[in-house]
Design a protein around this motif. Structure first.
Motif, PDB file in Angstrom:
ATOM      1  N   LEU A   1       0.828  -1.203   0.000  1.00  0.00           N
ATOM      2  CA  LEU A   1       0.000   0.000   0.000  1.00  0.00           C
ATOM      3  C   LEU A   1       0.867   1.259   0.000  1.00  0.00           C
ATOM      4  O   LEU A   1       0.635   2.184  -0.790  1.00  0.00           O
ATOM      5  N   LEU A   2       1.875   1.301   0.861  1.00  0.00           N
ATOM      6  CA  LEU A   2       2.763   2.467   0.927  1.00  0.00           C
ATOM      7  C   LEU A   2       3.559   2.642  -0.367  1.00  0.00           C
ATOM      8  O   LEU A   2       3.738   3.768  -0.849  1.00  0.00           O
ATOM      9  N   ALA A   3       4.012   1.539  -0.936  1.00  0.00           N
ATOM     10  CA  ALA A   3       4.771   1.625  -2.183  1.00  0.00           C
ATOM     11  C   ALA A   3       3.895   2.154  -3.320  1.00  0.00           C
ATOM     12  O   ALA A   3       4.300   3.055  -4.065  1.00  0.00           O
ATOM     13  N   VAL A   4       2.689   1.622  -3.439  1.00  0.00           N
ATOM     14  CA  VAL A   4       1.783   2.062  -4.507  1.00  0.00           C
ATOM     15  C   VAL A   4       1.370   3.506  -4.288  1.00  0.00           C
ATOM     16  O   VAL A   4       1.357   4.323  -5.222  1.00  0.00           O
ATOM     17  N   GLN A   5       1.047   3.844  -3.039  1.00  0.00           N
ATOM     18  CA  GLN A   5       0.612   5.206  -2.743  1.00  0.00           C
ATOM     19  C   GLN A   5       1.716   6.222  -3.025  1.00  0.00           C
ATOM     20  O   GLN A   5       1.470   7.273  -3.629  1.00  0.00           O
ATOM     21  N   SER A   6       2.932   5.917  -2.620  1.00  0.00           N
ATOM     22  CA  SER A   6       4.035   6.851  -2.877  1.00  0.00           C
ATOM     23  C   SER A   6       4.300   6.981  -4.370  1.00  0.00           C
ATOM     24  O   SER A   6       4.609   8.069  -4.863  1.00  0.00           O
ATOM     25  N   GLU A   7       4.174   5.876  -5.105  1.00  0.00           N
ATOM     26  CA  GLU A   7       4.350   5.920  -6.555  1.00  0.00           C
ATOM     27  C   GLU A   7       3.263   6.775  -7.208  1.00  0.00           C
ATOM     28  O   GLU A   7       3.539   7.585  -8.113  1.00  0.00           O
ATOM     29  N   LEU A   8       2.031   6.619  -6.738  1.00  0.00           N
ATOM     30  CA  LEU A   8       0.925   7.424  -7.270  1.00  0.00           C
ATOM     31  C   LEU A   8       1.144   8.915  -6.982  1.00  0.00           C
ATOM     32  O   LEU A   8       0.902   9.767  -7.849  1.00  0.00           O
ATOM     33  N   MET A   9       1.597   9.224  -5.785  1.00  0.00           N
ATOM     34  CA  MET A   9       1.855  10.626  -5.433  1.00  0.00           C
ATOM     35  C   MET A   9       2.965  11.199  -6.313  1.00  0.00           C
ATOM     36  O   MET A   9       2.847  12.317  -6.823  1.00  0.00           O
ATOM     37  N   ARG A  10       4.011  10.444  -6.503  1.00  0.00           N
ATOM     38  CA  ARG A  10       5.117  10.898  -7.353  1.00  0.00           C
ATOM     39  C   ARG A  10       4.629  11.129  -8.782  1.00  0.00           C
ATOM     40  O   ARG A  10       4.921  12.161  -9.397  1.00  0.00           O
ATOM     41  N   ASN A  11       3.863  10.184  -9.296  1.00  0.00           N
ATOM     42  CA  ASN A  11       3.338  10.319 -10.655  1.00  0.00           C
ATOM     43  C   ASN A  11       2.390  11.513 -10.780  1.00  0.00           C
ATOM     44  O   ASN A  11       2.409  12.208 -11.792  1.00  0.00           O
ATOM     45  N   ASN A  12       1.570  11.740  -9.758  1.00  0.00           N
ATOM     46  CA  ASN A  12       0.649  12.883  -9.796  1.00  0.00           C
ATOM     47  C   ASN A  12       1.412  14.204  -9.784  1.00  0.00           C
ATOM     48  O   ASN A  12       1.046  15.138 -10.514  1.00  0.00           O
ATOM     49  N   TRP A  13       2.457  14.305  -8.978  1.00  0.00           N
ATOM     50  CA  TRP A  13       3.263  15.533  -8.961  1.00  0.00           C
ATOM     51  C   TRP A  13       3.940  15.739 -10.315  1.00  0.00           C
ATOM     52  O   TRP A  13       3.965  16.846 -10.851  1.00  0.00           O
ATOM     53  N   HIS A  14       4.479  14.674 -10.841  1.00  0.00           N
ATOM     54  CA  HIS A  14       5.140  14.749 -12.144  1.00  0.00           C
ATOM     55  C   HIS A  14       4.141  15.188 -13.210  1.00  0.00           C
ATOM     56  O   HIS A  14       4.435  16.072 -14.040  1.00  0.00           O
ATOM     57  N   TYR A  15       2.961  14.602 -13.198  1.00  0.00           N
ATOM     58  CA  TYR A  15       1.918  14.940 -14.165  1.00  0.00           C
ATOM     59  C   TYR A  15       1.488  16.396 -14.004  1.00  0.00           C
ATOM     60  O   TYR A  15       1.330  17.119 -14.995  1.00  0.00           O
ATOM     61  N   MET A  16       1.318  16.849 -12.773  1.00  0.00           N
ATOM     62  CA  MET A  16       0.912  18.231 -12.523  1.00  0.00           C
ATOM     63  C   MET A  16       1.957  19.213 -13.063  1.00  0.00           C
ATOM     64  O   MET A  16       1.621  20.229 -13.685  1.00  0.00           O
ATOM     65  N   ILE A  17       3.214  18.903 -12.867  1.00  0.00           N
ATOM     66  CA  ILE A  17       4.285  19.769 -13.374  1.00  0.00           C
ATOM     67  C   ILE A  17       4.285  19.779 -14.894  1.00  0.00           C
ATOM     68  O   ILE A  17       4.414  20.833 -15.522  1.00  0.00           O
ATOM     69  N   ASP A  18       4.121  18.619 -15.516  1.00  0.00           N
ATOM     70  CA  ASP A  18       4.086  18.549 -16.975  1.00  0.00           C
ATOM     71  C   ASP A  18       2.902  19.325 -17.544  1.00  0.00           C
ATOM     72  O   ASP A  18       3.041  20.048 -18.535  1.00  0.00           O
ATOM     73  N   VAL A  19       1.738  19.172 -16.927  1.00  0.00           N
ATOM     74  CA  VAL A  19       0.545  19.892 -17.384  1.00  0.00           C
ATOM     75  C   VAL A  19       0.766  21.395 -17.247  1.00  0.00           C
ATOM     76  O   VAL A  19       0.463  22.165 -18.167  1.00  0.00           O
ATOM     77  N   SER A  20       1.296  21.821 -16.121  1.00  0.00           N
ATOM     78  CA  SER A  20       1.558  23.245 -15.909  1.00  0.00           C
ATOM     79  C   SER A  20       2.537  23.777 -16.954  1.00  0.00           C
ATOM     80  O   SER A  20       2.358  24.877 -17.482  1.00  0.00           O
ATOM     81  N   ARG A  21       3.543  23.004 -17.260  1.00  0.00           N
ATOM     82  CA  ARG A  21       4.520  23.401 -18.269  1.00  0.00           C
ATOM     83  C   ARG A  21       3.859  23.516 -19.647  1.00  0.00           C
ATOM     84  O   ARG A  21       4.115  24.473 -20.377  1.00  0.00           O
ATOM     85  N   GLN A  22       3.023  22.560 -19.997  1.00  0.00           N
ATOM     86  CA  GLN A  22       2.344  22.595 -21.293  1.00  0.00           C
ATOM     87  C   GLN A  22       1.403  23.797 -21.399  1.00  0.00           C
ATOM     88  O   GLN A  22       1.396  24.493 -22.412  1.00  0.00           O
ATOM     89  N   ILE A  23       0.627  24.042 -20.358  1.00  0.00           N
ATOM     90  CA  ILE A  23      -0.313  25.163 -20.367  1.00  0.00           C
ATOM     91  C   ILE A  23       0.451  26.488 -20.408  1.00  0.00           C
ATOM     92  O   ILE A  23       0.093  27.401 -21.154  1.00  0.00           O
ATOM     93  N   ALA A  24       1.513  26.593 -19.630  1.00  0.00           N
ATOM     94  CA  ALA A  24       2.320  27.816 -19.642  1.00  0.00           C
ATOM     95  C   ALA A  24       2.953  28.040 -21.013  1.00  0.00           C
ATOM     96  O   ALA A  24       2.962  29.165 -21.524  1.00  0.00           O
ATOM     97  N   GLY A  25       3.459  26.985 -21.619  1.00  0.00           N
ATOM     98  CA  GLY A  25       4.053  27.104 -22.948  1.00  0.00           C
ATOM     99  C   GLY A  25       3.044  27.575 -23.973  1.00  0.00           C
ATOM    100  O   GLY A  25       3.326  28.460 -24.790  1.00  0.00           O
TER     101      GLY A  25
END
Length: 162
Positions: free
Chosen positions: A118-142
Motif C-alpha cells: 500500500l505504501l509503495a503504490v501510494q508513494s508511486e501514485l503521489m510521485r506520478n501525480n506531482w510529475h503529471y501536474m508539473i508537466d501539465v503546468s509546463r504545457q499550459i504555460a508554454g
C-alpha cells in the motif's frame, strides 16, 4: 469495478463536453462584444473628428488611423479568444487524462495485500501525480506564452504610431 470505471469515464466525457460548450459560447460572446465595441468606437471617432473641426485629409487620416488601430485590437482579441479556447480545451483533455490515471491508481490500491504494498503504490501514485501536474503546468504555460506572443505580434504588425 469495471462498471464504476465506465460510469466515471462517461461522467468525465459529459463534463468535458459541457465544458467545451461553455468555452465555445464564451468565445462567441467575446467576439460579438468586440464587434459591437468596434462599431461604437468607430462612431465615436467620427464624432470626435467633427468636434475637433478636422476636415478633409486630416479627418480621413485620423479616421483611418483609428480604424487601423481598432482593427488591430479586433484581430488581437480574436487571437486571444482562440487561444483561450485552445488552452481550455487542452486543460479539459489533460484533466480527463489525469482522472483516468487516478482511477487506475485506485484500482492498484485496491489490489494491495500488505501495508508495505500500500505504501509503495501510494508513494508511486503521489510521485506520478506531482510529475503529471508539473508537466501539465509546463504545457499550459508554454501554450499561454505562444498565444501572448501571437497576440503581441498581431497588434504590433497592424498598429502604427499616430
Amino acid at each position: 469495478m469495471t462498471d464504476t470505471r465506465k460510469n466515471v469515464s462517461e461522467a468525465v466525457n459529459e463534463a468535458k463536453d459541457a465544458g467545451q460548450q461553455a468555452i465555445d459560447s464564451a468565445a462567441g460572446s467575446a467576439q460579438e462584444a468586440t464587434i459591437v465595441g468596434l462599431d461604437g468606437a468607430r462612431r465615436m471617432t467620427d464624432q470626435f473628428t467633427r468636434v475637433l473641426g478636422l476636415s478633409g485629409r486630416e479627418s480621413e487620416a485620423v479616421a483611418r488611423q483609428a480604424s487601423e488601430n481598432l482593427g488591430a485590437l479586433a484581430e488581437t482579441g480574436t487571437v486571444l479568444a482562440r487561444g483561450f479556447q485552445d488552452v481550455s480545451r487542452e486543460w479539459l483533455t489533460l484533466s480527463q487524462h489525469g482522472l483516468q490515471k487516478n482511477i487506475e491508481g485506485l484500482t492498484e490500491l485496491a489490489r494491495c495485500r500488505s501495508i508495505q504494498d500500500l505504501l509503495a503504490v501510494q508513494s508511486e501514485l503521489m510521485r506520478n501525480n506531482w510529475h503529471y501536474m508539473i508537466d501539465v503546468s509546463r504545457q499550459i504555460a508554454g501554450r499561454s506564452i505562444e498565444i501572448a506572443n501571437e497576440a503581441a505580434q498581431t497588434i504590433s504588425s497592424v498598429a502604427k504610431p499616430a
